[in-house]
Design a protein around this motif. Structure first.
Motif, PDB file in Angstrom:
ATOM      1  N   ILE A 167      45.088  29.333  46.030  1.00 58.29           N
ATOM      2  CA  ILE A 167      44.811  28.152  46.848  1.00 58.29           C
ATOM      3  C   ILE A 167      45.039  28.549  48.299  1.00 58.29           C
ATOM      4  CG2 ILE A 167      45.412  25.751  47.317  1.00 58.29           C
ATOM      5  CD1 ILE A 167      46.389  25.540  44.428  1.00 58.29           C
ATOM      6  N   VAL A 168      43.956  28.905  48.984  1.00 57.98           N
ATOM      7  CA  VAL A 168      44.013  29.365  50.376  1.00 57.98           C
ATOM      8  C   VAL A 168      42.758  28.882  51.092  1.00 57.98           C
ATOM      9  CG1 VAL A 168      45.404  31.424  49.881  1.00 57.98           C
ATOM     10  CG2 VAL A 168      42.908  31.566  49.776  1.00 57.98           C
ATOM     11  N   ASP A 169      42.760  28.914  52.408  1.00 62.09           N
ATOM     12  CA  ASP A 169      41.578  28.569  53.205  1.00 62.09           C
ATOM     13  C   ASP A 169      40.697  29.800  53.292  1.00 62.09           C
ATOM     14  OD1 ASP A 169      39.708  27.560  54.916  1.00 62.09           O
ATOM     15  OD2 ASP A 169      41.047  27.400  56.652  1.00 62.09           O
ATOM     16  N   VAL A 170      39.945  30.051  52.228  1.00 59.92           N
ATOM     17  CA  VAL A 170      39.257  31.321  52.087  1.00 59.92           C
ATOM     18  C   VAL A 170      38.092  31.472  53.072  1.00 59.92           C
ATOM     19  CG1 VAL A 170      37.569  30.652  50.332  1.00 59.92           C
ATOM     20  CG2 VAL A 170      38.546  32.943  50.288  1.00 59.92           C
ATOM     21  N   PHE A 178      39.922  26.516  46.557  1.00 61.35           N
ATOM     22  CA  PHE A 178      40.511  26.744  45.245  1.00 61.35           C
ATOM     23  C   PHE A 178      39.686  27.796  44.509  1.00 61.35           C
ATOM     24  CE2 PHE A 178      41.228  22.549  46.839  1.00 61.35           C
ATOM     25  CZ  PHE A 178      42.586  22.346  46.654  1.00 61.35           C
ATOM     26  N   LEU A 179      40.360  28.851  44.037  1.00 66.91           N
ATOM     27  CA  LEU A 179      39.675  29.942  43.357  1.00 66.91           C
ATOM     28  C   LEU A 179      40.411  30.284  42.077  1.00 66.91           C
ATOM     29  CD1 LEU A 179      39.726  30.719  46.705  1.00 66.91           C
ATOM     30  CD2 LEU A 179      37.949  32.269  45.853  1.00 66.91           C
ATOM     31  N   TRP A 189      34.707  30.002  43.088  1.00 61.24           N
ATOM     32  CA  TRP A 189      35.201  29.408  44.338  1.00 61.24           C
ATOM     33  C   TRP A 189      34.800  27.937  44.377  1.00 61.24           C
ATOM     34  CZ3 TRP A 189      32.378  30.358  49.626  1.00 61.24           C
ATOM     35  CH2 TRP A 189      32.992  29.595  50.639  1.00 61.24           C
ATOM     36  N   TYR A 190      35.826  27.070  44.389  1.00 60.22           N
ATOM     37  CA  TYR A 190      35.626  25.646  44.584  1.00 60.22           C
ATOM     38  C   TYR A 190      35.935  25.332  46.044  1.00 60.22           C
ATOM     39  CZ  TYR A 190      35.946  25.773  39.485  1.00 60.22           C
ATOM     40  OH  TYR A 190      35.761  26.070  38.168  1.00 60.22           O
ATOM     41  N   LYS A 191      34.877  25.122  46.807  1.00 61.66           N
ATOM     42  CA  LYS A 191      35.034  24.935  48.252  1.00 61.66           C
ATOM     43  C   LYS A 191      35.457  23.504  48.571  1.00 61.66           C
ATOM     44  CE  LYS A 191      32.328  24.946  52.553  1.00 61.66           C
ATOM     45  NZ  LYS A 191      33.446  25.457  53.374  1.00 61.66           N
ATOM     46  N   ASN A 237      44.923  36.275  33.507  1.00 60.67           N
ATOM     47  CA  ASN A 237      44.778  36.795  34.866  1.00 60.67           C
ATOM     48  C   ASN A 237      45.696  36.070  35.844  1.00 60.67           C
ATOM     49  OD1 ASN A 237      42.366  38.689  34.621  1.00 60.67           O
ATOM     50  ND2 ASN A 237      41.553  36.810  33.710  1.00 60.67           N
ATOM     51  N   SER A 238      46.169  36.793  36.820  1.00 65.35           N
ATOM     52  CA  SER A 238      46.930  36.206  37.927  1.00 65.35           C
ATOM     53  C   SER A 238      46.310  36.687  39.226  1.00 65.35           C
ATOM     54  CB  SER A 238      48.402  36.607  37.850  1.00 65.35           C
ATOM     55  OG  SER A 238      48.545  38.015  37.859  1.00 65.35           O
ATOM     56  N   LEU A 239      46.095  35.774  40.142  1.00 65.34           N
ATOM     57  CA  LEU A 239      45.331  36.042  41.355  1.00 65.34           C
ATOM     58  C   LEU A 239      46.178  35.773  42.591  1.00 65.34           C
ATOM     59  CD1 LEU A 239      42.579  36.580  42.788  1.00 65.34           C
ATOM     60  CD2 LEU A 239      42.104  34.132  42.516  1.00 65.34           C
ATOM     61  N   CYS A 240      46.129  36.697  43.537  1.00 62.29           N
ATOM     62  CA  CYS A 240      46.763  36.494  44.840  1.00 62.29           C
ATOM     63  C   CYS A 240      45.773  36.928  45.911  1.00 62.29           C
ATOM     64  CB  CYS A 240      48.052  37.307  44.953  1.00 62.29           C
ATOM     65  SG  CYS A 240      48.839  37.219  46.592  1.00 62.29           S
ATOM     66  N   LEU A 241      45.363  35.994  46.773  1.00 59.92           N
ATOM     67  CA  LEU A 241      44.504  36.307  47.907  1.00 59.92           C
ATOM     68  C   LEU A 241      45.352  36.308  49.175  1.00 59.92           C
ATOM     69  CD1 LEU A 241      41.302  34.208  47.102  1.00 59.92           C
ATOM     70  CD2 LEU A 241      41.772  36.604  46.595  1.00 59.92           C
ATOM     71  N   PHE A 242      45.256  37.388  49.941  1.00 60.34           N
ATOM     72  CA  PHE A 242      46.064  37.533  51.152  1.00 60.34           C
ATOM     73  C   PHE A 242      45.346  38.494  52.094  1.00 60.34           C
ATOM     74  CE2 PHE A 242      46.881  41.256  48.795  1.00 60.34           C
ATOM     75  CZ  PHE A 242      47.566  42.188  49.562  1.00 60.34           C
TER      76      PHE A 242
END
Length: 738
Positions: A167-170, A178-179, A189-191, A237-242
């Protein structure tokens, strides 16, 4: 859990029913350093979030275990120098959480909001501060979008159960997106369209923007397929966007249940195609392959500013039970724009500051160095060894180093007597003269239900014991191996009052086995099974299996009377009397099945509706002693996480009556909204409700065996309802107001 004790501390009327309160003021030292989290109850693999829990401007720590609930730690340090301390009173302000917990501010008010799996994939809770400046949450909505494939029918934003989304401002437009991984191994990707549609800041409206964000496919192989869409059904799966390199686009760390390493994907949008879509251009299948690569089951990464220096760091933990000590891998962020620099700091962040024995702690007081003060020994089921799940047990020895007015313990060794080399599976220590020679021996219970006997070879009981392993598998008078089935938890006590110490043993099934000391020769051990269900006691009787009785017999108040106190799988402590005559066939009397309310709030509300004994801070074990030599008793309670909590005597006398098992007081609905009903209570019973600050918010008496209480004006949160009948018998319930 300690939150109940807040009520009891601030309401003297509770002293008669709560003789112990949660305490963290007894210092514990290890390797010359103060263990600031010594009594927090230990740690297990957890999801990591940060947010200001007490509205003081500092970021606090929130840990979540899908199998264990929410744990909260207040930051008592300063910016750049955090100091996290366990603060369970904030845990009750969280809703029931499932699969994942993410704190992020969606409505631009600077207050953390909460996201979790819920029933559909993304459930959103709005954060707010109550009158006590504690972070609380109220449900906002589940996330749905209009599905063009079905003619605009609302469809839920999907998160595979057990997975962790991002959950980031992708797209960097000012609102959270939300991804999550789809079942075919691609990132959906749910924008969030709030900004584009000009909606108020406290709104979320999503659309399906991409079914292959990052243009990379995930399959059963460790490498991703870069530049292509499409994958295979692949769960876990585990996801981290950074922003790995601080170039303005989001890179990715992706863990999976099948691998012990975490995969890294670099986003090439900014350097190669700023106006194009996000696209992963390179990968490291075992991050950091050029540094310290992660090695933990189902690794899951969390991008949080752990050291409060203004840059978000990385903490990587497991998303399933497994590694039970080296379970937080901390990588500090030294990155400058375009120059990524993530440096490994520790694989035992947090655990190194706590008393943590891996899995299932068994504390026991015993004056080992003969200075008149009880030292603390803690065994466990063991430390995690490898991916097979094997555990290897040790016993830690904490010397009592108290001085007048300053109680403390100092770690002497984590492997007392080199017990690790004995390769025991399970080590529950007990101390006492079991061979009738006048000096205290040591017995250790094991996971397989057997016990080992360490004979004391010291010259007398006035000097430090010299324990030597004499029987790896302790036998009885007939030469048969003593075995209580599984999870032997021994205690040594003269049950039949014949002047010789006997052996009592808790077990997986919840009963207590009694072996009488029938030795006629000093120094010769001879034990006879007399009763496999001593006192007809039992813990957690509603469980089919997995009760985990763990006995302690001794003084628990200032009356001078010995009581039987038993730990259990539910985390509750059971208090019995009626054994003092030495009759080993009599049925003992249950006084309290929630002694001092240890863990009772957690079990009712951190996982409402789920059976106690499966989730939570469970498997309590207990020991009681006068730590400081001042006549004030302290109680140490072990748990399934391998940690311990400390409780200090608050009331001189228990002041309770035996439990009336026929008393079926009903309190409903729970959670409540407008009204709370009480039925089957004795006429004249007093009813009091206390909030989390210990403030009394209701006081009344029950007429005609029932009462209707108006709860409409109560703020959402947890409350303590205390009922006390005309005989002084207490009934206490935790109540949730929605």
């Amino acid at each position: 859990m300690g939150v109940l004790l807040l009520f009891l501390m601030n309401t003297p009327a509770q002293a008669q029913v709560t003789p112990y309160v949660h305490d963290s003021t007894v210092n514990v030292f290890a390797n010359g350093q103060l263990q600031t989290l010594a009594w927090c109850g230990g740690f297990s693999p957890s999801q990591v979030s940060m947010g200001d829990l007490n509205h003081d401007g500092l970021q606090d720590l929130v840990l979540f275990q899908p199998w264990g609930g929410v744990y909260t730690y207040i930051n008592q340090g300063a910016a750049g120098n955090p100091d996290f301390r366990y603060a369970p009173e904030y845990e009750v302000n969280f809703p029931p959480v499932y699969d994942y917990l993410i704190l992020a501010d969606y409505n631009c008010d600077g207050v953390p909001d909460l996201f979790q799996q819920g029933q559909v994939g993304f459930a959103v809770y709005t954060g707010y501060y109550n009158a006590a400046n504690q972070l609380c949450f109220t449900f906002y909505k589940n996330l749905f979008y209009e599905d063009s494939l079905t003619g605009g029918t609302p469809a839920n934003a999907y998160v595979e159960p057990g997975n962790i989304p991002a959950i980031v401002d992708v797209d960097n437009d000012g609102d959270l997106d939300f991804l999550s991984y789809s079942v075919d191994g691609q990132l959906t990707w749910y924008k969030n369209m709030r900004v584009e549609l000009g909606l108020p800041c406290d709104s979320i409206q999503i659309e399906l923007a991409s079914e292959c964000w990052g243009i990379a496919g995930h399959g059963f192989r460790r490498p991703f397929d870069l530049g292509v869409c499409g994958g295979v059904a692949f769960s876990g799966n585990s996801l981290c966007l950074f922003d790995y390199d601080m170039d303005g686009d989001y890179d990715q760390l992706s863990g999976n249940i099948s691998f012990n390493q975490i995969g890294f994907l670099l986003n090439g949008r900014v350097p190669f195609n700023p106006s194009g879509p996000d696209s992963m251009v390179s990968q490291d299948t075992a991050w950091q392959s050029g540094g310290t690569p992660v090695n933990i089951a189902w690794p899951s990464a969390f991008n949080v500013d752990l050291d409060q220096d203004g840059k978000k760091d990385l903490v990587i933990s497991a998303n399933e039970p497994g590694e039970n000590y080296n379970c937080f891998w901390y990588y500090k962020n030294f990155t400058t724009p375009g120059v990524p620099n993530w440096q490994f700091q520790s694989d035992s962040f947090l655990t190194s500051q706590s008393i943590d024995l891996g899995t299932a702690a068994y504390p026991m007081f015993f004056d080992y160095n003969k200075d008149g003060l009880p030292d603390l020994f803690i065994g466990s089921d063991g430390y995690y060894q490898d991916s097979s799940g094997s555990l290897l047990s040790q016993v830690s020895y904490y010397q009592n180093t108290s001085t007048p007015g300053n109680p403390s313990f100092t770690l002497q060794t984590k492997d007392f007597l080199g017990i690790k080399s004995d390769a025991f599976k399970g080590a529950a220590p007990a101390f006492g003269d079991i061979d009738n020679d006048g000096i205290a021996d040591m017995v250790i219970g094991h996971t397989n239900g057997t016990l080992s006997y360490f004979k004391n070879m010291a010259a007398s009981d006035a000097v430090q014991p010299n324990w030597q392993l004499t029987e790896v598998a302790l036998t009885d008078v007939n030469g048969d191996t003593i075995n209580v089935g599984s999870y032997a938890a021994p205690f040594i006590y003269d049950v039949d009052k014949d002047g010789k110490k006997d052996l009592v043993i808790g077990n997986f099934y919840g009963a207590i086995a009694y072996y009488q000391n029938v030795s006629t020769t000093p120094g010769s051990i001879s034990l006879k099974l007399v009763n496999a269900a001593l006192g007809h006691v039992g813990v957690d009787s509603r469980y089919v299996v997995g009760n985990f009785s763990a006995p302690f017999i001794g003084k628990v108040d200032s009356s001078g009377t010995d009581y039987l106190l038993i730990g259990s799988n539910s985390g509750n402590l059971y208090l019995y009397t009626g054994f003092q005559t030495g009759d080993t066939t009599a049925a003992y009397t249950l006084i309290d099945s929630q002694f001092s309310y240890v863990d009772s709030l957690f079990n009712e509300y951190n996982h409402p509706g789920l059976p106690c004994g499966i989730y939570g801070n469970l498997r309590s074990t207990v020991t009681v002693g006068d730590v400081a030599g001042d006549g004030n008793l302290r109680m140490v309670v072990g748990n399934a996480k391998g940690g311990v909590e400390l409780y200090t005597q608050y009331a001189n006398s228990l002041g309770v009556s035996p439990v009336n098992k026929n008393n079926t007081v009903l309190v409903f609905p729970n959670p409540t909204t407008q009204q709370l009903y009480i039925e089957n209570a004795s006429t004249g019973t007093s009813a009091k409700i206390f909030n989390v600050l210990g403030q009394q918010v209701y006081n009344g008496n029950i007429a005609n065996n029932k009462e209707l209480i108006n709860t409409a004006n109560l703020l959402p949160g947890a409350y303590l309802l205390q009922l006390t009948d005309n005989n002084g018998y207490p009934i206490t319930k935790t109540v949730m107001k929605e």
